[in-house]
Design an enzyme around this catalytic site. Structure first.
Site, PDB file in Angstrom:
ATOM      1  N   SER A   1      39.825  40.412  52.407  1.00  0.00           N
ATOM      2  CA  SER A   1      39.086  39.245  52.879  1.00  0.00           C
ATOM      3  C   SER A   1      38.376  39.713  54.143  1.00  0.00           C
ATOM      4  O   SER A   1      38.899  40.539  54.888  1.00  0.00           O
ATOM      5  CB  SER A   1      40.122  38.149  53.152  1.00  0.00           C
TER       6      SER A   1
ATOM      7  N   THR B   1      41.711  39.787  34.767  1.00  0.00           N
ATOM      8  CA  THR B   1      40.481  39.649  34.002  1.00  0.00           C
ATOM      9  C   THR B   1      40.705  39.358  32.516  1.00  0.00           C
ATOM     10  O   THR B   1      39.937  38.609  31.905  1.00  0.00           O
ATOM     11  CB  THR B   1      39.652  40.938  34.167  1.00  0.00           C
TER      12      THR B   1
ATOM     13  N   GLY C   1      43.599  45.602  34.974  1.00  0.00           N
ATOM     14  CA  GLY C   1      43.250  45.911  33.591  1.00  0.00           C
ATOM     15  C   GLY C   1      44.350  45.831  32.575  1.00  0.00           C
ATOM     16  O   GLY C   1      44.245  46.425  31.503  1.00  0.00           O
TER      17      GLY C   1
ATOM     18  N   GLY D   1      39.391  44.698  35.437  1.00  0.00           N
ATOM     19  CA  GLY D   1      39.528  44.831  33.990  1.00  0.00           C
ATOM     20  C   GLY D   1      40.039  46.200  33.580  1.00  0.00           C
ATOM     21  O   GLY D   1      40.240  47.087  34.416  1.00  0.00           O
TER      22      GLY D   1
ATOM     23  N   ASN E   1      43.724  45.318  44.171  1.00  0.00           N
ATOM     24  CA  ASN E   1      42.615  44.385  44.139  1.00  0.00           C
ATOM     25  C   ASN E   1      41.434  45.087  43.448  1.00  0.00           C
ATOM     26  O   ASN E   1      41.557  46.229  43.012  1.00  0.00           O
ATOM     27  CB  ASN E   1      42.242  43.953  45.556  1.00  0.00           C
TER      28      ASN E   1
ATOM     29  N   ASN F   1      46.366  38.437  50.649  1.00  0.00           N
ATOM     30  CA  ASN F   1      45.183  39.131  50.156  1.00  0.00           C
ATOM     31  C   ASN F   1      44.443  39.740  51.343  1.00  0.00           C
ATOM     32  O   ASN F   1      43.818  39.033  52.120  1.00  0.00           O
ATOM     33  CB  ASN F   1      44.299  38.127  49.415  1.00  0.00           C
TER      34      ASN F   1
END
Ligand SMILES: Cc1cc2nc3c(=O)[nH]c(=O)nc-3n(C[C@H](O)[C@H](O)[C@H](O)COP(=O)(O)OP(=O)(O)OC[C@H]3O[C@@H](n4cnc5c(N)ncnc54)[C@H](O)[C@@H]3O)c2cc1C
Ligand SMILES: Cc1cc2nc3c(=O)[nH]c(=O)nc-3n(C[C@H](O)[C@H](O)[C@H](O)COP(=O)(O)OP(=O)(O)OC[C@H]3O[C@@H](n4cnc5c(N)ncnc54)[C@H](O)[C@@H]3O)c2cc1C
Ligand SMILES: Cc1cc2nc3c(=O)[nH]c(=O)nc-3n(C[C@H](O)[C@H](O)[C@H](O)COP(=O)(O)O)c2cc1C
Ligand SMILES: Cc1cc2nc3c(=O)[nH]c(=O)nc-3n(C[C@H](O)[C@H](O)[C@H](O)COP(=O)(O)O)c2cc1C
Ligand code: FES
Ligand code: FES
EC number: 1.3.-.-
Lengths: 326, 297, 326, 297
Positions: free
Chosen positions: A131, A270, A248, A220, A195, A128
């Site tokens: 960060s 989400t 999404g 989302g 992300n 990731n």
């Protein structure tokens, strides 16, 4: 005839392309109350850091149209507890574990990679990059191709060779394709996209930012078109690099959209908050979509939207195939 | 354990009615009804399949009945978009619900004296609790408050279920003028209460807890922190709570709660990350020895 | 007591802060069937170019969750017809005309500015910088702060001094605040934010991009959090520069969100397609929101979310003011 | 003119029923009903106030009645999310509708022979047209086609209203096996048709127009290009159409149409910007003199 749902991500194969998105499924324990987590392609864990983290103050989330803003701040128990408690539990339930890692420096990422490589049962490491880079006043690694490459390089160097390393990118970067290329050059076996998108909401009652800290990450269905554009563009530039698409996904048809744009696997984030059984429902709907289209192998559709328009497309120009059903 | 896990179901609405100034919806939800223990809640998806509202709404269970295999009733005030949508439901509509969620109110082993303190719709979860306590032979006293008389929930039921029922309203339109804490001390003394159960807005929980501490009786507080999923995966509903080991952790109120020992909730630090919370910025792992034991925030 | 809704945008004043967004209201003629266009703060026209333009092929739009993708391609009649037919009509109905301009070179923008300055009745010129720069292989002016500044400079130079020039920015740029500063340095009297966000959708039936040409602009409530973040950030950096906020405004409360973030006026775009009377409805709701909060002047709320938290905010920390209504 | 402008209203649903394989909804909409002329359509907002679906859905008006001040009926097949939502409406629900929209079918001054050609739900707007034509003393013949018998819309009504009614299905399950154009030539000859009115998918409109040209009679075609607003502001519904001046323009089918002279629609260029369209890339303003007059695409 049941379609063949297996997909390859670099050197590994998943039983099907549906995964959870990091930070939206914990380490699987909560969702296992609603479905058998061994049934989905893989479970991506919440990003784990070296030390325990308390995260950001509440309110951490706000609902937005077809989306949400969040600023959780990587709350988690740290790698120690993760390896002792969470990973073994996930593996004991037959889950495929993709472990997401986050750190404040390339060294921290490298340490996480080393410890995960020493453990057994890790299917993949997802880096990731959204960060905060402690050396750069908290700028995200993803916002600086050089810093991102150093992190990927450090992780790849410390990761067992049979564990693929995927770099997870954020859509709000100056040049996504260039960043993707840097990450691949630095050793990433594949890319996860996207992300959350930078966003904000003001609470009209308190007249203050709706999530503590002001800015949050938008996720989302609202961001799906942004994510699809990213996957499409990166697949066009780097057609050989396996991609995990996300942003999404709510239905099997949405997952199909990502596959057509160029993703080999698709993660659900989400929407899990809305529907804890979403992953298995989406898997079922995705399989049905293949059946409806007479497609025998999911892998054959990866990037299909990039192919030169066939006669079907031509038809489309003359009024979409909507005459079909009449 | 697996028998207690929550179920997700598409539940038909049985009835929609008004209770005082609240809307009450009863759904047919056998799986939820049979597993339910008081203090647990349900989380409802709002707006239908094409809804722009993705986050579930949490509601306390107000009543459970055996009809139709098991029904569940919840009460709500229209507050925003999701509750506005719920208020428009009619019987036979389907609601996507998950429940029962969260840890229930711990029930006393012995038939002790219990005072139940609710603010506004926060009274809702106290009714099934009162029934459970009564079944165990406990004495139950109610203190219910709200801004005005129409927002005091379940006055009749409270009178029926409890030894005494005291009401407070801020505008004095019903019962004692003031807040629940203005009446609670007296009730605790009169009823010789052994334990307080409470649910309502955070500032009220704080005051009730302080009163419990002053009377040296435990407080079980049901908190309502903003929730997005209700199932423990989103990490949005955290509250700083002191553990048995004296360490403060940011715990999820949906799965680690919503019921906590009031004394363990660091009310003054809600909405912040206390500097000494596990994993707070600058926090360093300490050995048990050099960490001061603390029992209350 | 009816609140004072007047707002200032640089040297001009509008009767209220609600406007249409460029390209979502034509030149007012169609909407005038549904409400009196003289009632809203201003009508922003579709971006006008020097020559007539046929635009992009169909399908030009696709619906996305709480948003839409569009790729209209500046279809329009050209400045000649605009000045002869559209502008006089709008003025004859008492509308305040903000004219959006788009071109392929700073020279084209300058010519538009000159011709609009020669005409009478133009309240403001909005410079749409999300137009392909012909000299740069079609890259948008907004993606290059230097090119954007040259355009703004050219427009300001040719625009009558009593007509403010606003530069309209797009959110997907490497550094929005820097771009905003460049535009202001080049003479922009204010900024409009945001234009659409780059996005894409794949039609799961045809398996091809849903909008001809692939990429489109994402608009509607889905992008509101992105737009709010942009307005908030630019207002924080340039608190004196008047901003027109837009992106997914659907209700009066949404308009209020933009004002709190730092916008002096708010434009409504995509939602007009859903509700042609949206602007007057939103104006009514916005006014009611002020009444509910006991606010006497709309202008007092501009940027209010930036103010240090007062006691109200403190309350918020202890469980939001949701106890209020109980 | 201002009397003909569309109205936006919140219309109560009167009835929801099935007509062949279609859903039919009748709403109470006096303003729309009184202004309506055949060929015009309505645009409906779907999903309610918190809907994630922002774009209006366009539907032909199938019937208008004077009851309750004026009702409007439309028919639809469930196709995507919006029509799925519409199919779930019940009576008394409210629909946000705008109408009547678009230019109506031009009606002949004299009582001429008219053949009405519909494909699938494209037949819907032909029924009010048939009534209007009959009122003017025109002869009406119907040719209705679809993929299969259940998709042929309004066979009974067609038989009742028209001199002759011919049906075609692609699978041969009803009437002539084949497409409407397989039967249309014969009907034109038998009925000595003076004009064709048609509505259906774009490829069908193209074939019908070609047939009209071969028989040297005008074709009025109602096109259904993807629409987002229906009111003329979004520019999404454009079709290349040749004007009276011979110049091709990208015109909005919602306000400049949806009815066009078939011969003026450049069917082969639908979904493109023809190189010679006004404002096409490379296009240069020409004087009238050097622009070749053209009447059909
Ligand atoms: C355990 C628990 C039990 C509850 N029981 C009841 C009850 O019995 N009756 C009742 O009327 N209300 C109850 N609430 C509060 C209820 O969840 C909110 O009133 C409701 O979510 C508001 O939704 P909305 O769409 O109207 O508001 P919006 O403001 O549109 O909601 C937006 C988001 O914020 C969250 N949210 C907003 N307010 C609250 C709140 N007070 N608590 C938690 N989340 C919130 C929503 O879940 C949603 O995700 C309870 C909350 C919790 C956590
Ligand atoms: C003038 C006109 C008259 C029409 N009359 C009828 C009718 O009487 N009965 C009927 O069943 N259908 C009719 N249609 C088609 C109808 O509008 C679509 O079937 C409907 O919009 C599909 O919506 P959906 O949400 O189910 O599909 P989705 O695919 O979810 O729709 C997404 C978007 O695309 C647009 N769209 C999709 N298909 C069409 C289409 N075929 N035409 C125009 N826009 C489309 C929708 O309006 C929406 O904006 C008509 C269309 C037009 C333009
Ligand atoms: C509450 C929340 C927490 C998240 N935590 C993480 C995380 O720990 N690591 C990470 O890489 N992404 C995290 N994400 C991003 C998601 O994995 C995903 O990339 C993004 O939300 C888009 O997918 P979605 O729209 O399906 O949610 C988080 C997202 C949300 C909403
Ligand atoms: C169909 C369509 C056409 C648009 N045309 C223009 C335009 O001509 N000029 C411009 O500056 N912006 C144009 N925009 C962008 C809008 O003005 C607005 O900045 C953006 O859509 C965000 O606002 P909204 O979410 O309210 O639509 C257009 C947007 C849409 C959806
Ligand atoms: S509400 Fe999601 S973790 Fe508690
Ligand atoms: S549908 Fe919007 S202009 Fe025609």
């Amino acid at each position: 005839m049941t379609p063949d749902l297996r997909v390859r991500l670099g050197d590994i194969e998943l039983a099907n392309p549906i995964m959870t998105a990091a930070g939206c499924a914990g380490s699987g324990r909560e969702l296992a109350q609603f479905f058998d987590i061994a049934r989905i392609g893989a479970l991506v864990t919440k990003s784990v850091m070296v030390e325990p983290r308390a995260g950001r103050p509440a309110p951490r989330v706000a609902e937005t149209p077809s989306g949400m803003l969040s600023a959780v701040g990587f709350q988690g128990p740290g790698i120690e507890v993760f390896l002792q408690r969470d990973l073994p539990w996930l593996l004991s339930r037959g889950g495929r574990a993709v472990v997401s890692v986050a750190g404040g420096s390339p060294q921290e990422y490298a340490e996480l990679a080393r410890r995960l490589s020493d453990a057994s049962g890790v299917t993949m490491i997802e880096v990731n990059l959204s960060s905060p880079n402690l050396a750069e006043r908290g700028r995200h690694f993803a916002h600086d191709a050089g810093a991102a490459a150093r992190v990927v390089n450090a992780v790849r160097a410390k990761t067992r060779s049979d564990i693929p390393v995927f770099a997870k990118l954020s859509p709000d970067v100056p040049d996504l394709v260039a960043l993707a290329q840097e990450c691949v050059a630095a050793g990433a076996d594949g890319l996860s996209m996207v992300n959350t998108v930078r966003g904000m909401a003001i609470d009209p009652v308190t007249m203050r930012p709706a999530v503590a800290g002001g800015v949050g990450g938008l996720s989302g269905p609202a961001i799906r078109p942004i994510a699809i554009a990213c996957v499409y563009e990166v697949h066009a530039a780097l057609p050989k690099v396996p991609l995990i698409g996300m942003g999404g996904v709510r239905t099997g048809s949405d997952a199909l959209e990502f596959v057509l744009a160029g993703a080999s696997a698709v993660a659900v984030g989400t929407v899990i908050f809305n529907d804890p059984s979403a992953c298995v429902r989406i898997l079922r709907e995705f399989e049905q979509a293949l059946v409806d289209r007479g497609v025998g192998r999911a892998a054959d559709l990866v990037g299909a939207a990039h192919r030169p328009p066939g006669p079907r497309h031509d038809d489309d120009h003359r009024g979409r195939p909507r005459g079909e059903g009449r | 354990m697996s028998d207690f896990r929550p179920v997700q179901m598409s539940s038909p609405v049985l009835t929609v009615r008004r209770v005082d100034s609240y809307h009450a919806i009863t759904v047919v939800a056998p799986g939820v009804a049979e597993r339910f223990r008081s203090g647990q809640f349900i989380a409802i998806a709002v707006g239908g399949e094409q809804s722009s509202m993705l986050l579930r709404r949490a509601f306390a269970v107000h009543d459970v009945k055996p009809d139709y295999g098991g029904t569940v009733e919840f009460l709500f005030a229209v507050r925003g978009k999701g509750t506005a949508w719920l208020a428009e439901r009619r019987s036979r509509d389907l609601l996507d619900i998950i429940g029962p969620l969260g840890k229930p109110f711990p029930l006393p082993r012995d038939p002790v004296n219990c005072v139940l303190v609710g603010g506004g719709y926060g009274s809702a979860p106290l009714f099934p609790l009162a029934q459970a306590l009564r079944r165990r032979g406990c004495r139950v006293d109610f203190v219910l408050g709200a801004a005005s008389s129409d927002k005091v929930l379940g006055a009749m039921a409270a009178r029926r279920l409890a030894e005494t029922a005291t009401f407070t309203t801020e505008d004095g339109s019903f019962g004692v003028r003031g807040r629940v804490t203005d009446a609670l001390g007296q009730v605790i003394e009169d009823a010789r209460s052994d334990v307080v159960y409470t649910c309502g807005p955070m500032p009220m929980l704080r005051e009730v807890t302080a009163l419990g501490v002053r009377h040296d009786i435990p407080v079980q507080a049901l908190v309502e922190e903003t929730m997005a999923c209700g199932t423990g995966v989103c990490m949005s509903c955290v509250v700083p709570v002191v553990g048995g080991d004296g360490i403060t952790r940011m715990v999820r109120s949906c799965v680690d709660g919503p019921v906590f020992r009031g004394e363990r909730i660091r009310f003054d630090d809600v909405g912040t990350i206390p500097f000494d919370a596990l994993g707070a910025p600058g926090w360093k792992a300490r050995t048990d020895d050099d960490y001061p034991a603390r029992e209350a925030g």
